[in-house]
Design a protein around this motif. Structure first.
Motif, PDB file in Angstrom:
ATOM      1  N   GLU A  75      22.052   8.990  -2.485  1.00 21.86           N
ATOM      2  CA  GLU A  75      20.951   9.255  -1.558  1.00 21.86           C
ATOM      3  C   GLU A  75      19.632   9.424  -2.306  1.00 21.86           C
ATOM      4  O   GLU A  75      18.576   8.981  -1.843  1.00 21.86           O
ATOM      5  N   LEU A  76      19.689  10.065  -3.474  1.00 18.98           N
ATOM      6  CA  LEU A  76      18.483  10.181  -4.303  1.00 18.98           C
ATOM      7  C   LEU A  76      17.984   8.794  -4.697  1.00 18.98           C
ATOM      8  O   LEU A  76      16.788   8.513  -4.652  1.00 18.98           O
ATOM      9  N   ALA A  77      18.914   7.917  -5.087  1.00 15.76           N
ATOM     10  CA  ALA A  77      18.538   6.568  -5.507  1.00 15.76           C
ATOM     11  C   ALA A  77      17.917   5.787  -4.349  1.00 15.76           C
ATOM     12  O   ALA A  77      16.943   5.056  -4.530  1.00 15.76           O
ATOM     13  N   LYS A  78      18.466   5.960  -3.154  1.00 17.43           N
ATOM     14  CA  LYS A  78      17.925   5.248  -1.988  1.00 17.43           C
ATOM     15  C   LYS A  78      16.530   5.742  -1.618  1.00 17.43           C
ATOM     16  O   LYS A  78      15.710   4.986  -1.086  1.00 17.43           O
ATOM     17  N   GLY A  79      16.271   7.022  -1.892  1.00 15.61           N
ATOM     18  CA  GLY A  79      14.981   7.592  -1.491  1.00 15.61           C
ATOM     19  C   GLY A  79      13.955   7.656  -2.596  1.00 15.61           C
ATOM     20  O   GLY A  79      12.857   8.153  -2.392  1.00 15.61           O
ATOM     21  N   ALA A  80      14.292   7.118  -3.776  1.00 14.67           N
ATOM     22  CA  ALA A  80      13.399   7.269  -4.925  1.00 14.67           C
ATOM     23  C   ALA A  80      12.402   6.125  -5.031  1.00 14.67           C
ATOM     24  O   ALA A  80      12.364   5.401  -6.011  1.00 14.67           O
ATOM     25  N   LYS A  81      11.614   5.938  -4.006  1.00 12.72           N
ATOM     26  CA  LYS A  81      10.541   4.948  -4.033  1.00 12.72           C
ATOM     27  C   LYS A  81       9.209   5.677  -4.008  1.00 12.72           C
ATOM     28  O   LYS A  81       8.929   6.445  -3.094  1.00 12.72           O
ATOM     29  N   ILE A  82       8.409   5.443  -5.023  1.00 12.37           N
ATOM     30  CA  ILE A  82       7.147   6.175  -5.171  1.00 12.37           C
ATOM     31  C   ILE A  82       6.098   5.646  -4.200  1.00 12.37           C
ATOM     32  O   ILE A  82       5.762   4.472  -4.206  1.00 12.37           O
ATOM     33  N   GLN A  83       5.619   6.519  -3.361  1.00 12.56           N
ATOM     34  CA  GLN A  83       4.527   6.192  -2.452  1.00 12.56           C
ATOM     35  C   GLN A  83       3.600   7.397  -2.370  1.00 12.56           C
ATOM     36  O   GLN A  83       4.025   8.530  -2.558  1.00 12.56           O
ATOM     37  N   GLY A  84       2.357   7.168  -2.088  1.00 14.78           N
ATOM     38  CA  GLY A  84       1.426   8.278  -1.968  1.00 14.78           C
ATOM     39  C   GLY A  84       0.114   7.796  -1.373  1.00 14.78           C
ATOM     40  O   GLY A  84      -0.172   6.597  -1.355  1.00 14.78           O
ATOM     41  N   TRP A  85      -0.693   8.721  -0.879  1.00 14.66           N
ATOM     42  CA  TRP A  85      -1.951   8.339  -0.226  1.00 14.66           C
ATOM     43  C   TRP A  85      -2.858   7.551  -1.156  1.00 14.66           C
ATOM     44  O   TRP A  85      -3.621   6.685  -0.717  1.00 14.66           O
ATOM     45  N   TRP A  86      -2.798   7.838  -2.467  1.00 18.89           N
ATOM     46  CA  TRP A  86      -3.701   7.186  -3.416  1.00 18.89           C
ATOM     47  C   TRP A  86      -3.348   5.719  -3.656  1.00 18.89           C
ATOM     48  O   TRP A  86      -4.143   4.968  -4.196  1.00 18.89           O
ATOM     49  N   ARG A  87      -2.150   5.295  -3.228  1.00 24.28           N
ATOM     50  CA  ARG A  87      -1.743   3.906  -3.439  1.00 24.28           C
ATOM     51  C   ARG A  87      -2.573   2.937  -2.607  1.00 24.28           C
ATOM     52  O   ARG A  87      -2.657   1.751  -2.914  1.00 24.28           O
ATOM     53  N   SER A  88      -3.191   3.426  -1.548  1.00 23.52           N
ATOM     54  CA  SER A  88      -3.949   2.552  -0.656  1.00 23.52           C
ATOM     55  C   SER A  88      -5.432   2.510  -0.990  1.00 23.52           C
ATOM     56  O   SER A  88      -6.204   1.858  -0.299  1.00 23.52           O
ATOM     57  N   LEU A  89      -5.836   3.196  -2.056  1.00 23.25           N
ATOM     58  CA  LEU A  89      -7.246   3.209  -2.423  1.00 23.25           C
ATOM     59  C   LEU A  89      -7.696   1.817  -2.843  1.00 23.25           C
ATOM     60  O   LEU A  89      -6.989   1.079  -3.525  1.00 23.25           O
ATOM     61  N   ALA A  90      -8.924   1.457  -2.438  1.00 24.79           N
ATOM     62  CA  ALA A  90      -9.448   0.129  -2.750  1.00 24.79           C
ATOM     63  C   ALA A  90      -9.722  -0.026  -4.240  1.00 24.79           C
ATOM     64  O   ALA A  90      -9.478  -1.087  -4.826  1.00 24.79           O
ATOM     65  N   ASP A  91     -10.249   1.021  -4.876  1.00 31.55           N
ATOM     66  CA  ASP A  91     -10.589   0.948  -6.297  1.00 31.55           C
ATOM     67  C   ASP A  91      -9.442   1.489  -7.142  1.00 31.55           C
ATOM     68  O   ASP A  91      -8.764   2.437  -6.755  1.00 31.55           O
ATOM     69  N   PRO A  92      -9.232   0.905  -8.306  1.00 27.49           N
ATOM     70  CA  PRO A  92      -8.158   1.384  -9.191  1.00 27.49           C
ATOM     71  C   PRO A  92      -8.464   2.764  -9.754  1.00 27.49           C
ATOM     72  O   PRO A  92      -9.623   3.187  -9.788  1.00 27.49           O
ATOM     73  N   ILE A  93      -7.428   3.454 -10.203  1.00 27.85           N
ATOM     74  CA  ILE A  93      -7.607   4.753 -10.837  1.00 27.85           C
ATOM     75  C   ILE A  93      -6.901   4.728 -12.183  1.00 27.85           C
ATOM     76  O   ILE A  93      -5.960   3.956 -12.377  1.00 27.85           O
ATOM     77  N   PRO A  94      -7.332   5.563 -13.137  1.00 28.03           N
ATOM     78  CA  PRO A  94      -6.688   5.581 -14.453  1.00 28.03           C
ATOM     79  C   PRO A  94      -5.203   5.915 -14.353  1.00 28.03           C
ATOM     80  O   PRO A  94      -4.776   6.640 -13.452  1.00 28.03           O
ATOM     81  N   ASP A  95      -4.418   5.381 -15.296  1.00 28.23           N
ATOM     82  CA  ASP A  95      -2.973   5.621 -15.278  1.00 28.23           C
ATOM     83  C   ASP A  95      -2.632   7.100 -15.314  1.00 28.23           C
ATOM     84  O   ASP A  95      -1.709   7.564 -14.637  1.00 28.23           O
ATOM     85  N   SER A  96      -3.378   7.868 -16.148  1.00 21.88           N
ATOM     86  CA  SER A  96      -3.080   9.293 -16.259  1.00 21.88           C
ATOM     87  C   SER A  96      -3.337  10.010 -14.940  1.00 21.88           C
ATOM     88  O   SER A  96      -2.603  10.913 -14.552  1.00 21.88           O
ATOM     89  N   MET A  97      -4.387   9.595 -14.216  1.00 24.66           N
ATOM     90  CA  MET A  97      -4.671  10.203 -12.920  1.00 24.66           C
ATOM     91  C   MET A  97      -3.613   9.808 -11.898  1.00 24.66           C
ATOM     92  O   MET A  97      -3.195  10.625 -11.068  1.00 24.66           O
ATOM     93  N   ASN A  98      -3.143   8.574 -11.962  1.00 26.69           N
ATOM     94  CA  ASN A  98      -2.095   8.128 -11.052  1.00 26.69           C
ATOM     95  C   ASN A  98      -0.837   8.976 -11.202  1.00 26.69           C
ATOM     96  O   ASN A  98      -0.236   9.410 -10.218  1.00 26.69           O
ATOM     97  N   LEU A  99      -0.452   9.241 -12.455  1.00 21.14           N
ATOM     98  CA  LEU A  99       0.733  10.061 -12.692  1.00 21.14           C
ATOM     99  C   LEU A  99       0.496  11.505 -12.253  1.00 21.14           C
ATOM    100  O   LEU A  99       1.386  12.138 -11.675  1.00 21.14           O
TER     101      LEU A  99
END
Length: 281
Positions: A75-99
């Motif tokens: 069940e953990l494996a089925k639900g382990a897809k990373i999503q978040g509000w910041w994924r829809s931002l038009a401009d990119p963000i630094p990798d460290s900020m993404n994490l």
């Protein structure tokens, strides 16, 4: 607090490694038994990227996991897809900020030591803008506003029904450093005092009078997950930030924060010194 996708992924990796080591198998041996490469299994255990739940099911069977544990990990494996509000931002963000955003979306507590600036979760917009402009003088204004927008959005976690506990030890230097000028700094300190009224925000001041202390090297944050094995340390660097999760590294920073909190002023005295510095401006 609900367990989010990244925490599920990190928990899955930790559990798979624990089960394999308990069985006494190497990565290569375990992978060969279920038909996946050593590199793929290593990626599963390092808590990065996607996983295939049938492989997790097969691994659990090889490791001799109980049916309950096997089903839980699937069940953990089925639900382990990373999503978040910041994924829809038009401009990119630094990798460290993404994490940081990914981890912060699921923490139960954050321990911050701040020696340069007020922690980002407690910053006003004007203060945050001044910090970004000072950090990169060649940064275009559009990018400054983009990064500040993200910082302001981050602060919404304080408004959740079950917000994480934000515990900050702030060096007196960060309170006295006039970022953005007198008006901006006064507004920031007043905002900090208002933040102290939140039940899950704790702020202590480490005064100059305490002298040398346990974290003289710089600011850091311990992002605490639902279990200690999911904790991560974030350390500020000129190029962005460094994340650490090895047990010895984690313990060093946990202990440093405990020492800092013990050396810092109590809550009432901390509020008093913030108020006094604000009035002195």
């Amino acid at each position: 607090m609900a367990v989010g996708p990244t925490t599920r992924r990190r928990q899955l990796g930790a559990d798979l490694r624990r089960l394999r080591e308990a069985k006494g198998l190497t990565l290569e041996e375990a992978g060969a038994r279920v038909g996946i490469s050593k590199a793929t299994l290593s990626r599963y255990e390092t808590k990065e990227g996607t996983v295939k739940w049938p492989a997790v099911d097969a691994l659990c069977r090889e490791y001799g996991a109980s049916d309950a544990e096997r089903l839980a990990l699937v069940e953990l494996a089925k639900g382990a897809k990373i999503q978040g509000w910041w994924r829809s931002l038009a401009d990119p963000i630094p990798d460290s900020m993404n994490l940081m955003l990914t981890l912060e979306d699921e923490v139960v507590r954050e321990d911050h030591y701040a020696c340069m600036y007020i922690p980002g979760l407690l910053q006003t917009r004007a203060y945050a803008e001044a910090v970004h402009r000072a950090s990169d003088v060649q940064c275009p204004e559009r990018e400054v506003q983009h990064m500040v927008d993200i910082r302001m959005k981050r602060q919404e976690l304080l408004e959740r029904e079950e917000p994480p506990h934000i515990w900050c030890v702030i060096d007196e230097a960060a309170l006295r450093r006039q970022v953005g000028g007198t008006d901006v700094m006064q507004e920031q300190l007043r905002h900090l005092l208002v933040s102290l009224e939140r039940p899950r925000v704790t702020v202590q001041v480490l005064p100059f009078s305490k002298g040398a202390h346990a974290a003289a090297v710089g600011s850091f944050a311990v992002l605490r997950g639902p279990s200690r094995e999911l904790d991560v340390v974030y350390v500020d660097l000129l190029s962005g930030g460094l994340f650490m999760e090895k047990p010895k590294e984690l313990e060093r920073y946990r202990l440093a924060f405990e020492y800092l909190s013990a050396q810092a002023l109590d809550l009432e005295s901390s509020a008093d010194i913030i108020d006094r510095i604000s009035r002195e401006l």
